[in-house]
Design a protein around this motif. Structure first.
Motif, PDB file in Angstrom:
ATOM      1  N   ASP A   7      37.966  47.805  47.157  1.00 48.04           N
ATOM      2  CA  ASP A   7      39.421  47.901  47.049  1.00 48.04           C
ATOM      3  C   ASP A   7      40.050  46.528  46.855  1.00 48.04           C
ATOM      4  N   ARG A  10      39.496  45.415  43.359  1.00 46.60           N
ATOM      5  CA  ARG A  10      40.302  46.243  42.460  1.00 46.60           C
ATOM      6  C   ARG A  10      41.767  45.800  42.485  1.00 46.60           C
ATOM      7  N   ASP A  11      42.301  45.581  43.688  1.00 41.34           N
ATOM      8  CA  ASP A  11      43.703  45.181  43.809  1.00 41.34           C
ATOM      9  C   ASP A  11      43.942  43.796  43.228  1.00 41.34           C
ATOM     10  N   LYS A  14      44.024  44.101  39.437  1.00 38.14           N
ATOM     11  CA  LYS A  14      45.249  44.772  38.998  1.00 38.14           C
ATOM     12  C   LYS A  14      46.400  43.775  39.028  1.00 38.14           C
ATOM     13  N   GLU A  15      46.453  42.995  40.109  1.00 36.28           N
ATOM     14  CA  GLU A  15      47.559  42.059  40.294  1.00 36.28           C
ATOM     15  C   GLU A  15      47.498  40.915  39.284  1.00 36.28           C
ATOM     16  N   SER A  17      45.582  40.649  36.367  1.00 32.56           N
ATOM     17  CA  SER A  17      45.304  40.877  34.948  1.00 32.56           C
ATOM     18  C   SER A  17      45.806  42.200  34.412  1.00 32.56           C
ATOM     19  N   GLY A  18      46.223  43.100  35.301  1.00 28.95           N
ATOM     20  CA  GLY A  18      46.663  44.411  34.851  1.00 28.95           C
ATOM     21  C   GLY A  18      45.511  45.347  34.558  1.00 28.95           C
ATOM     22  N   LEU A  19      44.283  44.849  34.732  1.00 24.96           N
ATOM     23  CA  LEU A  19      43.104  45.675  34.451  1.00 24.96           C
ATOM     24  C   LEU A  19      42.882  46.689  35.571  1.00 24.96           C
ATOM     25  N   THR A  20      42.616  47.923  35.178  1.00 25.70           N
ATOM     26  CA  THR A  20      42.392  48.965  36.172  1.00 25.70           C
ATOM     27  C   THR A  20      40.900  49.211  36.335  1.00 25.70           C
ATOM     28  N   THR A  22      38.190  51.584  37.859  1.00 19.80           N
ATOM     29  CA  THR A  22      37.938  52.886  38.484  1.00 19.80           C
ATOM     30  C   THR A  22      36.597  52.837  39.223  1.00 19.80           C
ATOM     31  N   THR A  69      37.600  40.397  33.313  1.00 20.06           N
ATOM     32  CA  THR A  69      38.497  40.856  32.247  1.00 20.06           C
ATOM     33  C   THR A  69      37.949  40.600  30.858  1.00 20.06           C
TER      34      THR A  69
END
Lengths: 284, 122
Positions: A7, A10-11, A14-15, A17-20, A22, A69
């Motif tokens: 997690d 993942r967070d 996201k913060e 690079s905007g990459l998600t 899963t 990324t």
């Protein structure tokens, strides 16, 4: 790795690079961040997480984001461009260059080598038809680390299963423990070199085929147009350019035109070959 | 389109079922090669996702028996096993497998392999 640590990564991604990310991509964390952990002296990803939960070094974060990324690639990524290469581009080049018997290919964002090696395998599949040809593949990238990976031509079990048919794995790879290494005869078809797309391209020479996929997305519109303009200057008049599936030249540059009915394929706007295809399309 | 998932692990079958159903297949399950063989005698599926090591009848024994059946050439067979060495891969392909997945797998790998052998659109 603990779920809570997944997690955290993942967070963070996201913060920054905007990459998600899963859960079924969790293996990427392992394969991409272990080298970063080693570089920073952590024995495991869980250990590196403890550092990230404290006051982390901004350079560590930069390394992690970069590792996760960029360089998203696989053998025969998106399939279609490679079908185009095999069924359209290569036959056209082999016909037009039947006397010179020379083709130069540039992979402008070679990353860890999957794209240039995919092309090399397709060339090898042509067998005797290309036996007396001189075909150069140049792979360039802005990351020297990733170029070292490309040169080694060594891939994980996951990497050789995404996009690569098993018959090609059997023919062109050797197994070493858990790793799969591309065979020397394919490896030696590709030369790698550091190159920044913003730099002067003259020294790279002239190319017949350019793969420049999913790299222009990192630049603004003006820079995209400028890079494409300079790529055009390095290309033979009938040269062919491949862009990524989500990329276009429309509204960006006039130097390239899309080849009708060949998604992702472009030729110089002044190309004689393009003029004849447009005419053919118009007649149809 | 029908896919038969053959694996002695209920968990693996469940994961694989979800993936192939997402790809648009109707899914049947078998827990060993013998059960898979009986299912194929009833009706040939379009695709078979096949584990290697199973009790009663192994994946490779099943594949050889399947290919010898009338109509047994029809299903596209994709091995999906922890056996990850060249010798096993070669043996599977010689026995008539169409593709080969080395566990662990994810949806991307199954999708990629299924599209390579024309089971789904790329």
């Amino acid at each position: 790795m603990h779920i809570s640590n997944f997690d955290l990564y993942r967070d963070l991604l996201k913060e920054k690079s905007g990459l998600t990310l899963t859960p079924d991509k969790a293996y990427l964390i392992e394969s991409r961040l272990m080298p970063i952990a080693k570089k920073w002296g952590y024995t495991s990803l869980d250990n590196m997480c403890m550092a990230l939960r404290g006051v982390p070094d901004p350079n560590l974060i930069k390394d992690i984001v970069e590792a996760m990324t960029t360089n998203e690639t696989s053998f025969f990524r998106d399939t279609k461009p490679f079908d185009l290469f095999r069924d359209h581009i290569l036959p056209a080049m082999m016909k037009d260059r039947a006397s010179a018997r020379k083709i130069r290919i540039w992979c402008a964002a070679a990353s860890s080598g999957q794209e240039p090696y995919s092309l090399a395998m397709l060339l090898k599949e042509k067998g005797a038809a290309l036996a007396n040809w001189q075909i150069d593949i140049l792979g360039t990238d802005i990351s020297t680390d990733i170029l070292e990976t490309a040169k080694r031509g060594e891939y994980s079990q996951f990497e050789v299963q995404r996009g690569l048919p098993i018959t090609m794995l059997m023919k062109y790879f050797e197994q070493k423990g858990e790793r799969w290494i591309i065979k020397d005869d394919i490896k030696k078809m590709v030369k790698y070199q550091y190159f920044n797309l913003l730099d002067n391209m003259a020294a790279l020479g002239r190319f017949d085929i350019v793969f420049c996929r999913n790299v222009l997305i990192y630049f603004d519109k003006e820079t995209k147009g400028e890079i494409l303009g300079r790529i055009a200057k390095q290309m033979a008049p009938d040269g062919m350019l491949l862009l990524g599936g989500a990329e276009t030249v429309m509204g960006i540059t006039e130097t390239f035109k899309a080849v009708p009915d060949k998604r992702g394929l472009y030729m110089r706007a002044d190309s004689p070959a393009l003029a004849s295809t447009s005419a053919a399309t118009a007649v149809k | 389109m029908k896919c038969l998932v053959v694996d002695d692990s209920r968990v693996v079958r469940k994961v694989a079922r979800r993936i192939v159903e997402d790809l648009g297949f109707a899914c049947d399950e078998a827990e060993d090669g013998q059960k898979a063989y009986e299912a194929c005698l009833q009706a040939m599926p379009d695709a078979i996702l096949l584990d290697w090591n199973m009790p009663v009848m192994s994946g490779i024994d099943f594949l050889e028996k399947l290919r010898a059946l009338p109509g047994g050439q029809t299903p596209k067979v994709v091995f999906c096993t922890t056996e990850n060495d060249m010798a096993h891969i070669q043996r599977a392909m010689t026995a008539g497998a169409n593709e080969y997945i080395m566990k662990p797998f994810d949806s991307d790998i199954i999708k990629s392999k299924f599209s390579q052998i024309g089971l789904i659109e790329g």
